[in-house]
Design an enzyme around this catalytic site. Structure first.
Site, PDB file in Angstrom:
ATOM      1  CB  CYS A 130      -1.122   0.075   1.210  1.00 17.46           C
ATOM      2  SG  CYS A 130      -2.447   1.122   0.925  1.00 17.46           S
ATOM      3  CG  HIS A 240      -3.577  -3.429   3.079  1.00 15.91           C
ATOM      4  ND1 HIS A 240      -2.417  -2.837   4.038  1.00 15.91           N
ATOM      5  CD2 HIS A 240      -4.121  -2.254   2.507  1.00 15.91           C
ATOM      6  CE1 HIS A 240      -2.449  -1.610   4.120  1.00 15.91           C
ATOM      7  NE2 HIS A 240      -3.542  -1.195   3.126  1.00 15.91           N
ATOM      8  CD  GLU A 242      -0.996  -5.805   5.547  1.00 12.09           C
ATOM      9  OE1 GLU A 242      -0.667  -6.056   4.568  1.00 12.09           O
ATOM     10  OE2 GLU A 242      -1.647  -4.684   5.861  1.00 12.09           O
TER      11      GLU A 242
END
Ligand SMILES: *[C@@H]1O[C@H](CO)[C@@H](O)[C@H](O)[C@H]1NC(C)=O
Ligand SMILES: *[C@@H]1O[C@H](CO)[C@@H](O)[C@H](O)[C@H]1NC(C)=O
Ligand SMILES: *[C@@H]1O[C@H](CO)[C@@H](O)[C@H](O)[C@H]1NC(C)=O
Ligand SMILES: *[C@@H]1O[C@H](CO)[C@@H](O)[C@H](O)[C@H]1NC(C)=O
Length: 314
Positions: A130, A240, A242
């Site tokens: 990001c 994203h 994670e």
């Protein structure tokens, strides 16, 4: 005439050895540096001025790496020492000024060290997520070419480019996962800024440096969602990975399906497999132990927080 079986085996063994000998032995104790950044403006109860969201740490740990936090506002000397001690760098998402922040200052120093190291045959991977993606594009283009998109809280499927299948990053993904990624809304997008295909294509520095692996569309503009550098082990995702297994804020764009979790894991697994090719190490085990994230405790931010746990640093 056929050669005897033993000779065939000898030849095969010799070839396997020469292929392995070409690259160095893999480092099965990889350590990734995760760069801290200035706190989010709304984080009033923060006990210190900079943070790392714990999800990035867990994400890397879950794929077989240990983590060293890299603090902002440190000297170049200190950063240099860390660089030659770690096996890869992760630039996380967040919300800082990607031209003037201390995050940017540190990231730029590491980026330039990584370019130089890789040019000299010292393998060193970088992963940008990001804001990390955006930051890498600013370094490569030497200017900010981002544009606003309507992608603040939405899960999207990836539109793969023809380069995706043979890319280093996606090559190692299972076929069924590639299909899920291309069909299901499983990549978490939480960004206002994006790199449009238009600006990428018009900028010769970016075009020369990166291969676009996937794109997305906010209904108005096509932007780049995944890319890898052509000649460096640098990887960038606008989405994203994670968040999927480790963040639990309940809002659109947050997905926890089996395929979404798998997509997260395979990105981390790939990056760590790259880090295993780096031979950097701390000068001794005491220094290594002092640097690791285990010396810090994450702070629980609550179930409604954008990050469920953060590490904070002075
Ligand atoms: C970094 O340094 C600046 C000024 O030099 C200061 O305002 C800021 O609070 C520092 N940030 C951290 C996280 O130490
Ligand atoms: C291209 O980059 C400029 C900044 O240099 C930005 O103002 C513009 O909105 C971008 N255009 C597109 C289509 O991405
Ligand atoms: C799924 O992604 C598509 C874009 O490919 C988008 O048009 C659609 O709104 C998304 N659906 C949901 C439920 O987010
Ligand atoms: C990648 O390969 C699969 C088959 O293995 C194929 O179905 C798919 O269309 C390919 N994707 C692209 C973007 O070429």
């Amino acid at each position: 005439m056929c050669p005897p079986a033993a000779a065939v085996i000898a030849v095969l063994t010799a070839c396997a050895a020469c292929a392995a000998g070409k690259s160095q032995q893999l480092n099965y104790r990889p350590i990734i540096g995760v760069l801290a950044q200035e706190n989010l403006p709304g984080d009033q109860l923060a006990p210190a001025p900079s943070y790392i969201a714990a999800s990035y740490v867990k994400y890397l740990e879950g794929a077989g790496a240990r983590v060293v936090p890299i603090r902002i506002n440190r000297t170049e000397e200190e950063y240099k020492k860390i660089f030659f001690s770690i096996n890869g760098l992760l630039l996380p998402g967040g919300d800082v000024d990607i031209q003037t922040s201390q995050f940017t200052r540190a990231a730029k120093f590491f980026y330039e060290l990584a370019l130089k190291a890789n040019n000299n045959g010292d393998f060193f991977p970088i992963w940008g997520t990001c804001q990390g993606f955006q930051q890498l594009t600013v370094f490569t283009a030497n200017k900010n070419l981002l544009t606003l998109t309507n992608t603040k809280s939405v899960a999207l499927p990836l539109t793969f480019t023809p380069a995706a299948n043979s890319s280093r990053l996606f090559q190692s993904f299972p076929k069924d996962l590639m299909q899920s990624l291309s069909e299901e809304n499983i990549t978490a997008n939480f960004h206002s800024w994006s790199l449009s295909i238009q600006n990428f294509t018009r900028n010769s520095k970016l075009k020369k440096f990166y291969k676009v692996l996937s794109t997305n569309n906010d209904g108005k503009r096509e932007f780049i969602s995944t890319m890898e550098a052509k000649h460096y082990p640098f990887y960038a995702v606008q989405w994203h990975p994670e968040k999927t297994p480790f963040e639990w804020i309940n809002k659109p764009g947050m997905v926890h399906t089996t395929s979404a979790v798998a997509a997260s894991f395979y990105t981390a697994r790939f990056f760590i497999s790259e880090a295993m090719k780096s031979q950097h190490h701390f000068s001794d085990l005491v220094e290594e132990e002092r640097a690791l994230i285990y010396n810090y405790s994450p702070v629980y931010k609550g179930v409604h927080a954008i990050f469920v746990q953060n590490y904070y640093f002075d």
